[in-house]
Design an enzyme around this catalytic site. Sequence first.
Site, PDB file in Angstrom:
ATOM      1  N   HIS A  84      46.154  41.965  32.882  1.00  0.00           N
ATOM      2  CA  HIS A  84      44.820  42.557  32.780  1.00  0.00           C
ATOM      3  C   HIS A  84      44.702  43.319  31.457  1.00  0.00           C
ATOM      4  O   HIS A  84      45.674  43.910  30.979  1.00  0.00           O
ATOM      5  CB  HIS A  84      44.573  43.500  33.967  1.00  0.00           C
ATOM      6  CG  HIS A  84      43.146  43.905  34.077  1.00  0.00           C
ATOM      7  ND1 HIS A  84      42.611  44.909  33.306  1.00  0.00           N
ATOM      8  CD2 HIS A  84      42.139  43.420  34.827  1.00  0.00           C
ATOM      9  CE1 HIS A  84      41.326  45.024  33.593  1.00  0.00           C
ATOM     10  NE2 HIS A  84      41.014  44.131  34.511  1.00  0.00           N
ATOM     11  N   LYS A 117      41.927  48.168  40.980  1.00  0.00           N
ATOM     12  CA  LYS A 117      42.476  49.054  39.935  1.00  0.00           C
ATOM     13  C   LYS A 117      43.122  50.270  40.613  1.00  0.00           C
ATOM     14  O   LYS A 117      43.713  50.113  41.678  1.00  0.00           O
ATOM     15  CB  LYS A 117      41.388  49.411  38.920  1.00  0.00           C
ATOM     16  CG  LYS A 117      40.703  48.137  38.397  1.00  0.00           C
ATOM     17  CD  LYS A 117      39.812  48.350  37.216  1.00  0.00           C
ATOM     18  CE  LYS A 117      39.213  47.001  36.796  1.00  0.00           C
ATOM     19  NZ  LYS A 117      38.387  47.107  35.584  1.00  0.00           N
ATOM     20  N   GLU A 120      43.536  46.095  30.797  1.00  0.00           N
ATOM     21  CA  GLU A 120      43.919  47.508  30.879  1.00  0.00           C
ATOM     22  C   GLU A 120      45.425  47.659  30.740  1.00  0.00           C
ATOM     23  O   GLU A 120      45.916  48.635  30.179  1.00  0.00           O
ATOM     24  CB  GLU A 120      43.398  48.113  32.192  1.00  0.00           C
ATOM     25  CG  GLU A 120      41.885  48.309  32.146  1.00  0.00           C
ATOM     26  CD  GLU A 120      41.183  48.179  33.474  1.00  0.00           C
ATOM     27  OE1 GLU A 120      41.840  48.216  34.534  1.00  0.00           O
ATOM     28  OE2 GLU A 120      39.944  48.018  33.464  1.00  0.00           O
ATOM     29  N   GLU A 139      38.019  37.603  31.017  1.00  0.00           N
ATOM     30  CA  GLU A 139      37.408  38.928  31.097  1.00  0.00           C
ATOM     31  C   GLU A 139      37.192  39.481  29.689  1.00  0.00           C
ATOM     32  O   GLU A 139      38.129  40.050  29.105  1.00  0.00           O
ATOM     33  CB  GLU A 139      38.314  39.884  31.883  1.00  0.00           C
ATOM     34  CG  GLU A 139      38.543  39.466  33.320  1.00  0.00           C
ATOM     35  CD  GLU A 139      38.845  40.666  34.204  1.00  0.00           C
ATOM     36  OE1 GLU A 139      38.219  40.757  35.262  1.00  0.00           O
ATOM     37  OE2 GLU A 139      39.677  41.513  33.845  1.00  0.00           O
ATOM     38  N   SER A 191      31.900  43.443  34.759  1.00  0.00           N
ATOM     39  CA  SER A 191      30.599  43.928  35.248  1.00  0.00           C
ATOM     40  C   SER A 191      29.858  42.875  36.068  1.00  0.00           C
ATOM     41  O   SER A 191      28.629  42.807  36.048  1.00  0.00           O
ATOM     42  CB  SER A 191      29.731  44.427  34.083  1.00  0.00           C
ATOM     43  OG  SER A 191      30.364  45.505  33.429  1.00  0.00           O
ATOM     44  N   ASN A 239      39.483  43.406  42.217  1.00  0.00           N
ATOM     45  CA  ASN A 239      40.585  44.129  41.581  1.00  0.00           C
ATOM     46  C   ASN A 239      40.240  45.603  41.711  1.00  0.00           C
ATOM     47  O   ASN A 239      39.366  46.099  41.011  1.00  0.00           O
ATOM     48  CB  ASN A 239      40.705  43.714  40.104  1.00  0.00           C
ATOM     49  CG  ASN A 239      41.705  44.588  39.354  1.00  0.00           C
ATOM     50  OD1 ASN A 239      42.468  45.336  39.960  1.00  0.00           O
ATOM     51  ND2 ASN A 239      41.681  44.504  38.031  1.00  0.00           N
ATOM     52  N   GLY A 256      33.843  47.222  33.034  1.00  0.00           N
ATOM     53  CA  GLY A 256      33.519  48.594  33.404  1.00  0.00           C
ATOM     54  C   GLY A 256      32.434  49.221  32.548  1.00  0.00           C
ATOM     55  O   GLY A 256      32.208  50.428  32.599  1.00  0.00           O
TER      56      GLY A 256
HETATM   57  P1  13P Z   1      34.325  45.622  36.379  1.00  0.00           P
HETATM   58  O1  13P Z   1      33.812  44.606  37.368  1.00  0.00           O
HETATM   59  O2  13P Z   1      34.378  47.009  36.917  1.00  0.00           O
HETATM   60  O3  13P Z   1      33.641  45.518  35.055  1.00  0.00           O
HETATM   61  O4  13P Z   1      35.861  45.225  36.112  1.00  0.00           O
HETATM   62  C1  13P Z   1      36.174  43.924  35.836  1.00  0.00           C
HETATM   63  C2  13P Z   1      37.641  43.798  35.861  1.00  0.00           C
HETATM   64  O5  13P Z   1      38.334  44.329  35.006  1.00  0.00           O
HETATM   65  C3  13P Z   1      38.249  43.041  36.965  1.00  0.00           C
HETATM   66  O6  13P Z   1      39.593  42.821  36.731  1.00  0.00           O
END
Ligand code: 13P
Length: 255
Positions: free
Chosen positions: A98, A15, A100, A170, A216, A13, A176
């Site tokens: 997601h 982002k 976010e 997640e 992560s 992903n 992140g």
């Molecule tokens: P990270 O791997 O950067 O922690 O992000 C995970 C994520 O949100 C994947 O959708």
Amino acid sequence: MNKAVRSAVIAGNWKMNKTPAETTALINEMKPLVADADCKVVLCVPFIDIPAAVEAAKGSNIEIGAENVHFKESGAYTGEVSAQMLIESGVKYVVVGHSERRQYFGETDQTVNLRTLAAVNAGLTAIVCVGETLEQRELGYTETLLKFQTKMALTNISADQLKNIIIAYEPVWAIGTGVTATADQANQGNGYVREAIAEVYGKAVAETVTVQYGGSMNAKNADELVAMEHVDGGLIGGASLKAPDFAAIVKAASK
Ligand code: 13P
């Protein structure tokens, strides 16, 4: 993972990262590194990067996904993109709900469900994200919340349509942050998701659904995570922006 009954899927992903030119370069770098994968390999990229990604991935085992989809077929929804638009652009997967988007863009369990339905009805595979915040975990609501989010997202989805659904667990506190859930925490969270599916569709069906872990996940911890019974791959943020790191995760899921 239990590859005997369900597919392992490693999905990046990206982002809000990478321009179209950078997309072409990164996928060209990744292609040879993941060519012999024994799992599905997906890259979910920003809308503007989709044409470049589809073109660069042509003839390879990399499939392209989007990061969101609107639930209406068309109309006055400025800035939104429909499932049919994605299909015609060569997209096969789409991330839905997601954290976010839930946190910054007002996504609710209802809109996550509508987007999931729109995606699946159009023929896309939806990667539906669920996950608890640190506060919810500390209050002891992880199981309740994961089961609620999973069931809400799957409202009006038939057992047959589950073939085109992946759930990504997640934990919000692991995204992140560099803080990964332990393998046991990931397995437990994914297990709650599978139980929720079993409560609605039965155990046999639930066993066939791919449940990813995300948060992560990286080249170092991937082996341990995907070795867990309920972890059928991963949804990878930061580490999917570096070809060697992403390839190492694909390799871990190919064992
Ligand atoms: P990270 O791997 O950067 O922690 O992000 C995970 C994520 O949100 C994947 O959708």
